[in-house]
Write an enzyme that holds these catalytic residues in place. Structure first.
Site, mmCIF file in Angstrom:
data_model
loop_
_atom_site.group_PDB
_atom_site.id
_atom_site.type_symbol
_atom_site.label_atom_id
_atom_site.label_comp_id
_atom_site.label_asym_id
_atom_site.label_seq_id
_atom_site.Cartn_x
_atom_site.Cartn_y
_atom_site.Cartn_z
ATOM 1 N N HIS A 1 -0.148 6.295 1.597
ATOM 2 C CA HIS A 1 -0.478 7.476 2.407
ATOM 3 C C HIS A 1 -0.330 8.709 1.529
ATOM 4 O O HIS A 1 0.773 9.015 1.073
ATOM 5 C CB HIS A 1 0.486 7.527 3.596
ATOM 6 C CG HIS A 1 0.194 8.610 4.594
ATOM 7 N ND1 HIS A 1 0.841 8.701 5.793
ATOM 8 C CD2 HIS A 1 -0.677 9.651 4.565
ATOM 9 C CE1 HIS A 1 0.385 9.737 6.473
ATOM 10 N NE2 HIS A 1 -0.531 10.343 5.736
ATOM 11 N N GLU B 1 -6.360 0.900 14.151
ATOM 12 C CA GLU B 1 -4.990 0.443 13.891
ATOM 13 C C GLU B 1 -4.149 0.953 15.051
ATOM 14 O O GLU B 1 -4.021 2.173 15.251
ATOM 15 C CB GLU B 1 -4.466 0.961 12.549
ATOM 16 C CG GLU B 1 -3.029 0.486 12.309
ATOM 17 C CD GLU B 1 -2.514 0.732 10.898
ATOM 18 O OE1 GLU B 1 -3.318 0.750 9.941
ATOM 19 O OE2 GLU B 1 -1.280 0.909 10.776
ATOM 20 N N HIS C 1 3.366 0.368 12.244
ATOM 21 C CA HIS C 1 4.334 1.472 12.364
ATOM 22 C C HIS C 1 5.622 1.011 13.030
ATOM 23 O O HIS C 1 5.609 0.537 14.158
ATOM 24 C CB HIS C 1 3.778 2.687 13.119
ATOM 25 C CG HIS C 1 4.416 3.954 12.616
ATOM 26 N ND1 HIS C 1 5.694 4.313 12.934
ATOM 27 C CD2 HIS C 1 3.967 4.889 11.756
ATOM 28 C CE1 HIS C 1 5.997 5.441 12.309
ATOM 29 N NE2 HIS C 1 4.962 5.812 11.579
ATOM 30 N N ARG D 1 4.802 14.434 -0.373
ATOM 31 C CA ARG D 1 6.240 14.134 -0.346
ATOM 32 C C ARG D 1 6.559 12.766 -0.947
ATOM 33 O O ARG D 1 7.674 12.506 -1.336
ATOM 34 C CB ARG D 1 6.794 14.228 1.064
ATOM 35 C CG ARG D 1 6.346 13.124 1.965
ATOM 36 C CD ARG D 1 7.036 13.180 3.303
ATOM 37 N NE ARG D 1 6.545 14.290 4.083
ATOM 38 C CZ ARG D 1 6.600 14.314 5.419
ATOM 39 N NH1 ARG D 1 7.169 13.324 6.080
ATOM 40 N NH2 ARG D 1 6.117 15.323 6.100
ATOM 41 N N ASN E 1 2.975 -1.117 2.821
ATOM 42 C CA ASN E 1 2.950 0.322 2.565
ATOM 43 C C ASN E 1 4.073 0.671 1.575
ATOM 44 O O ASN E 1 5.252 0.477 1.865
ATOM 45 C CB ASN E 1 3.140 1.048 3.904
ATOM 46 C CG ASN E 1 3.070 2.542 3.737
ATOM 47 O OD1 ASN E 1 3.684 3.081 2.829
ATOM 48 N ND2 ASN E 1 2.346 3.210 4.600
ATOM 49 N N THR F 1 4.328 9.458 10.555
ATOM 50 C CA THR F 1 3.223 9.692 11.485
ATOM 51 C C THR F 1 3.685 9.387 12.910
ATOM 52 O O THR F 1 3.967 8.241 13.251
ATOM 53 C CB THR F 1 2.026 8.793 11.099
ATOM 54 O OG1 THR F 1 1.902 8.828 9.680
ATOM 55 C CG2 THR F 1 0.755 9.291 11.729
ATOM 56 N N HIS G 1 7.438 4.512 0.197
ATOM 57 C CA HIS G 1 8.854 4.824 -0.022
ATOM 58 C C HIS G 1 9.367 4.455 -1.408
ATOM 59 O O HIS G 1 10.471 4.847 -1.787
ATOM 60 C CB HIS G 1 9.708 4.253 1.110
ATOM 61 C CG HIS G 1 9.376 4.943 2.401
ATOM 62 N ND1 HIS G 1 9.515 6.308 2.556
ATOM 63 C CD2 HIS G 1 8.818 4.496 3.548
ATOM 64 C CE1 HIS G 1 9.096 6.661 3.760
ATOM 65 N NE2 HIS G 1 8.668 5.582 4.375
ATOM 66 N N GLU H 1 -4.327 5.868 3.500
ATOM 67 C CA GLU H 1 -4.151 6.617 4.749
ATOM 68 C C GLU H 1 -4.216 8.100 4.426
ATOM 69 O O GLU H 1 -3.514 8.571 3.515
ATOM 70 C CB GLU H 1 -2.784 6.310 5.353
ATOM 71 C CG GLU H 1 -2.579 4.868 5.730
ATOM 72 C CD GLU H 1 -1.141 4.601 6.162
ATOM 73 O OE1 GLU H 1 -0.269 5.483 6.012
ATOM 74 O OE2 GLU H 1 -0.887 3.491 6.627
HETATM 75 N N1 PXP Z 1 0.325 2.372 9.485
HETATM 76 C C1 PXP Z 1 0.164 3.721 9.434
HETATM 77 C C2 PXP Z 1 -1.159 4.292 9.816
HETATM 78 C C3 PXP Z 1 1.199 4.566 8.972
HETATM 79 O O1 PXP Z 1 1.023 5.897 8.934
HETATM 80 C C4 PXP Z 1 2.409 3.964 8.546
HETATM 81 C C5 PXP Z 1 3.504 4.831 7.990
HETATM 82 O O2 PXP Z 1 3.037 5.538 6.884
HETATM 83 C C6 PXP Z 1 2.523 2.565 8.605
HETATM 84 C C7 PXP Z 1 1.473 1.795 9.090
HETATM 85 C C8 PXP Z 1 3.760 1.852 8.152
HETATM 86 O O3 PXP Z 1 4.829 2.222 8.981
HETATM 87 P P1 PXP Z 1 6.308 1.756 8.606
HETATM 88 O O4 PXP Z 1 6.659 2.422 7.320
HETATM 89 O O5 PXP Z 1 7.110 2.275 9.758
HETATM 90 O O6 PXP Z 1 6.297 0.277 8.506
#
Ligand code: PXP
Length: 238
Positions: free
Chosen positions: A42, A148, A187, A48, A6, A100, A9, A69
């Site tokens: 996402h 998920e 997550h 943001r 992901n 989330t 960031h 996402e």
């Molecule tokens: N899966 C989903 C559905 C998410 O919303 C997120 C965060 O955007 C992640 C995975 C990744 O989470 P993390 O950034 O905490 O690894």
């Protein structure tokens, strides 16, 4: 086990200065060349981090799967249907949350219709759910391709509660396999807590963002500083 990285960031860093770098598309290319299986992004209602143009460019140029996402809103559904990522992961979205915070509520009447619309366009749908047997049964009934499992509770647990959270994730992953729905998870996973989850063979894929991007800062900081010093020294003929 598949890994989705992901890269939200990277966009957070870019947006902090309103600059054009670091580019999420460049990050997506590094995700590809590093051996990960999927780019996860996402698109939030408040934009943001990932912006609309990032979605367009990443889907257009990606050589590996893109997992988009989104919250279940008309705006997001239309964007996904227009740009057609390989996967859509439906998540709940609360404007004030930092990230989330929980899984999707599966009782909305709109959800079945939304999943059907994606399927008609050959977009596979994942539902981001809190780990529970009931949620998995409902996801299967909705004909989602994947669930998920939200690993946030596991990731944030104190050591006395972690075994309970982990057992729940194991039970849910096994149950998913039994009833024939593919189980992903993500997550809050990081370099310390990922091992217990990666050992669960019934889990198909992990989506990990924050910890990977954070580690990249430290792995890369020394070379970044050295690169700048080299340029400065060259300018001074050192
Ligand atoms: N899966 C989903 C559905 C998410 O919303 C997120 C965060 O955007 C992640 C995975 C990744 O989470 P993390 O950034 O905490 O690894």
């Amino acid at each position: 086990m598949r890994l989705g990285v992901n890269i939200d960031h990277i966009a957070t860093l870019r947006n902090a200065r309103g600059s054009i770098y670091p580019s999420p598309l460049d990050a997506a290319k590094i995700v590809e060349s590093s051996g990960a299986h999927q780019i996860t992004i996402h698109l939030r209602e408040d934009r943001r981090h990932i912006m609309d143009n990032d979605v367009i460019e990443i889907i257009k140029n990606a050589k590996i799967d893109v997992n988009l996402e989104i919250g279940v809103t008309d705006e997001m559904i239309d964007i996904a249907l227009e740009h057609k990522p390989k996967f859509v992961c439906l998540v709940p979205e609360n404007r004030k949350e930092r990230t989330t915070e929980s899984g999707l509520s599966l009782d909305s009447i709109n959800l079945q219709n939304t999943i059907n619309r994606f399927h008609k366009q050959n977009i596979e749908v994942s539902l981001f759910i809190d780990p529970s047997i009931d949620n998995i049964k409902k996801s299967k009934k909705l004909n989602a391709n994947f669930i998920e499992l939200h690993t946030g509770n596991y990731s944030n647990s104190s050591s006395d509660k972690i075994v309970k959270e982990l057992d729940l994730i194991k039970e849910c992953a096994k149950f998913s396999k039994e009833i024939g729905i593919i189980c992903n998870a993500g997550h809050g996973l990081n370099f310390d807590n990922v091992e217990n989850i990666a050992k669960i063979y019934e889990i198909n894929e992990l989506n990990i963002g924050h910890s990977i991007i954070c580690e990249a800062v430290f792995i890369g900081l020394e070379s970044s500083i050295k690169k700048m010093i080299k340029i400065i020294n060259r300018c001074r003929n050192y």
